[in-house]
Scaffold this motif. Structure first.
Motif, PDB file in Angstrom:
ATOM      1  N   LEU A   1       1.533 -14.787  12.599  1.00 18.19           N
ATOM      2  CA  LEU A   1       2.991 -14.227  11.776  1.00 18.19           C
ATOM      3  C   LEU A   1       3.330 -15.009  10.831  1.00 18.19           C
ATOM      4  N   ARG A   2       4.179 -14.547   9.756  1.00 17.49           N
ATOM      5  CA  ARG A   2       4.649 -15.368   8.915  1.00 17.49           C
ATOM      6  C   ARG A   2       5.905 -15.999   9.137  1.00 17.49           C
ATOM      7  N   PRO A   3       6.142 -17.045   8.309  1.00 18.42           N
ATOM      8  CA  PRO A   3       7.591 -17.721   8.602  1.00 18.42           C
ATOM      9  C   PRO A   3       8.746 -16.678   7.839  1.00 18.42           C
ATOM     10  N   THR A   4       9.817 -16.706   8.373  1.00 18.81           N
ATOM     11  CA  THR A   4      10.899 -15.910   7.869  1.00 18.81           C
ATOM     12  C   THR A   4      11.521 -16.575   6.553  1.00 18.81           C
ATOM     13  N   PRO A   5      11.421 -16.001   5.391  1.00 21.11           N
ATOM     14  CA  PRO A   5      12.281 -16.988   4.085  1.00 21.11           C
ATOM     15  C   PRO A   5      13.467 -17.143   4.297  1.00 21.11           C
TER      16      PRO A   5
END
Length: 498
Positions: free
Chosen positions: A40-44
Motif C-alpha cells: 500500500l502507499r502512504p496517505t498524503p
C-alpha cells in the motif's frame, strides 16, 4: 483482500509523484511474500514542513549532503513515492501487558524498503493500514519529536536502537486526548522484525510461514546459528539463544543508564536486540527502582525494576512460538537460559564502568548493590549523581557528590569500601566519564522542545538533538540541560498515546 484492506487501497490509490533521493534499494522483506505484508502507499498530508533532522543519520543512510530538498520533504511525509521502493505494512501479533492481543501489525508504520546499505526505512504516522484496527494510522507532533530525539540520543549513548532520520509535520488535525497536529517520523534499522512476527504465525499453526520467517532472519542476521554446535547443532535453538543474549545486553544497558521503556509488549521487542518503539519512555530523575513511566501502566508491569524480568518473559513467548521449529523443549529452555547467564555479568560490567573500575573482582556486585540501595533510599537524581561521581573519580572535589545525600554518613561508609576496592584496580579513574553521560533526554527537556515546536519554532528540537548527539562531552553554556528537573517535570504524564 478484506473490506478494510480494499477501503485503504482505495484511499491511497491516487497516483503519487515519484522522486529519486539518490539511494539504491533492494528487495528484502518483500521477498517473503504476501502472507507477511500488504502492499500500500502512504496517505498524503497537506502542507508538510520540516521539524527536525539528523545529519549523522543521513550519512548512515548514504544520503547526499544536500538531501533536504522539497522532493525529500514530500517523500518523507508520504506525499511522494521514492524511486526503487515498494511500500508495505507488515502483519504480526503479540502479548500486550501480558495478555494475548491477537493480530496486530503495522497500524501506522509503512515500510518503504531496504537500502543497498542494508537499512530498512519506515514512515511512522503515514496513514491507515489494514492493521490499524480502530486507529487513524497517524502520529502526532508531540510523540514524533520524542521518538526522533530519543532514537538518536540512544544511538549516541551506545545503546542498540532503531535510528531516526527526520520528523516532518502537517497542520492536519489528529485527535488524541486533545486535538493535535500530524507528523511523520522517518526511522530506519537493519530490520523491524519483532517477536510478534513469529508469534503471529505460531499462534495460527502456520508452521511453513514460521519456518520461512526464521530462515529469513537467520540467513541475514544470525548465520552463525547454522554452524553453532551448541544445543545439539539445532539452528533454531541457537537462534533463540542468540536473540536472548542480544536482548540481555540491551536491557543491561537500559538499566545502567536509568532508561525506562514503558511498554515492553512482545510486539515492541526487536528480534535483533534493538530498542524499538519509543512511546512512554523516560530517563529516571530521582532513583526510584519501582518507577512507572507509562501512565497507562496501572499495574506497574513495566516499572523500571521489572524490565529485566519482563524481557525474560517476552523471550519465553518467543521460545514458545519457535517450538514447532526447535522441537526439543530441553534445548529451548537451555537457549532461554542464556538470558540470565548473560544479563547478570553484562549489568555488573556496566556498573563497574560507571564506577570507573576495570578488573572484575568478587564482591563487585554487592558493592554496586549497596550504592543502589543508598540512591533508592534518598531517591537521588540518577544522572546527576553518576556524572558528579565520575568527575570526582577524575580528580574533582567530593563535596558535590556528598551534597546529593541528606544522610551523607551512609554514603561515606560506602565510600570507604569503594576506596579499598578501587585501590586494587588498574583502571584510569577518568574512564568513568565515558560511562556516565552529562546529558540525557529527560521528559522536561523533550516537553520544552515540543511546546516550542507546537508554536511553530522548531529550533529547540535541533538544539536538543545537537546536545544529545555528544552526551558524554561537557558543552559550554549548556549546563541548564544537565541540571535538576524543574518541579513541574513531576506532573508530566506520558501514556501509550504519547
Amino acid at each position: 483482500m478484506s473490506e478494510t484492506a480494499r477501503e485503504i487501497a482505495r484511499e491511497t490509490a491516487q497516483e503519487a509523484p515519484t522522486v529519486d533521493l539518490g539511494l539504491s534499494w533492494k528487495a528484502a522483506f518483500q521477498t517473503l511474500g504476501p502472507a507477511f505484508f500488504t502492499l500500500l502507499r502512504p496517505t498524503p498530508l497537506p502542507e508538510p514542513y520540516w521539524v527536525g533532522h539528523s545529519e549523522p543519520a543521513a550519512r548512515a543512510l548514504g544520503l547526499p549532503p544536500d538531501w533536504r530538498t522539497d522532493a525529500a520533504l514530500a517523500a518523507f511525509t508520504g506525499n511522494a513515492a521514492i524511486a526503487g521502493t515498494q511500500a508495505l505494512a507488515t502483519v504480526y501479533s503479540g502479548h500486550q501487558f501480558g495478555v494475548w492481543a491477537g493480530q496486530l501489525g503495522d497500524g501506522r508504520a509503512i515500510l518503504l524498503g531496504q537500502t543497498a546499505g542494508g537499512q530498512e526505512v519506515q514512515l511512522k504516522g503515514a496513514g491507515r493500514t489494514p492493521y490499524s484496527r480502530m486507529g487513524d494510522g497517524r502520529a502526532v507532533l508531540r510523540s514524533s519529536i520524542r521518538e526522533f530525539l530519543c532514537s538518536e540520543a540512544m544511538h549516541a549513548l551506545g545503546v542498540p536502537t532503531t535510528r531516526a532520520l527526520c520528523v516532518t509535520g502537517s497542520p492536519q488535525p489528529v485527535r488524541r486526548e486533545s486535538l493535535e497536529s500530524a507528523a511523520v517520523v522517518t526511522r530506519f534499522a537493519p530490520s523491524f522484525i519483532r517477536f510478534g512476527h513469529f508469534e503471529h504465525f505460531a499462534a495460527a499453526g502456520r508452521d511453513d510461514e514460521l519456518r520461512q520467517l526464521a530462515d529469513f532472519v537467520i540467513e541475514r542476521f544470525y548465520p552463525e546459528c547454522r554452524s553453532d554446535t551448541r544445543l545439539g547443532g539445532n539452528a533454531y535453538a541457537n537462534f533463540l539463544r542468540a536473540v536472548s543474549e542480544r536482548t540481555a545486553d540491551m536491557v543491561a544497558h537500559w538499566q545502567a543508564l536509568g532508561f525506562c521503556h514503558g511498554v515492553m509488549n512482545t510486539d515492541n521487542m526487536s528480534i535483533l536486540g534493538l530498542t524499538i518503539d519509543y512511546g512512554p519512555f523516560q530517563f529516571l530523575d530521582g532513583f526510584n527502582p519501582a518507577h512507572i513511566c507509562n501512565h497507562s501502566d496501572s499495574s506497574g508491569r513495566y516499572a523500571f525494576n521489572q524490565q529485566p524480568n519482563v524481557a525474560y518473559w517476552n523471550l519465553f513467548c518467543l521460545g514458545q512460538a519457535l517450538m514447532p521449529l526447535i522441537g526439543d523443549e530441553a534445548q529451548a529452555r537451555a537457549a532461554l537460559g542464556a538470558y540470565p547467564e548473560r544479563f547478570a555479568p553484562a549489568f555488573e560490567a556496566r556498573m563497574r564502568a560507571k564506577l570507573g573500575l576495570v578488573d572484575a573482582q568478587p564482591g563487585d556486585a554487592a558493592l554496586a548493590d549497596g550504592l543502589l540501595r543508598l540512591l533508592a533510599t534518598e531517591q537521588t537524581d540518577w544522572s546527576i549523581f553518576w556524572r558528579r561521581f565520575a568527575h570526582w573519580r577524575a580528580g574533582a572535589a567530593l563535596a558535590p557528590v556528598r551534597e546529593l545525600f541528606i544522610d551523607a554518613t551512609a554514603f561515606d561508609a560506602w565510600l570507604l569500601s569503594f576506596d579499598a576496592r578501587a585501590a586494587q584496580d588498574g583502571a584510569a579513574p577518568e574512564a568513568a566519564l565515558a560511562a556516565n553521560p552529562a546529558y540525557v533526554l529527560r521528559n522536561h527537556l523533550a516537553q520544552t522542545a515540543i511546546e516550542q515546536s507546537q508554536r511553530g519554532d522548531h529550533s529547540g528540537v535541533q538544539t536538543l538533538l545537537a546536545l544529545l548527539q555528544t552526551p558524554y562531552q561537557e558543552q559550554p553554556g549548556r549546563q541548564a540541560f544537565a541540571d535538576f528537573p524543574p518541579d513541574w517535570a513531576s506532573t508530566l504524564e506520558i501514556s501509550c498515546s504519547s
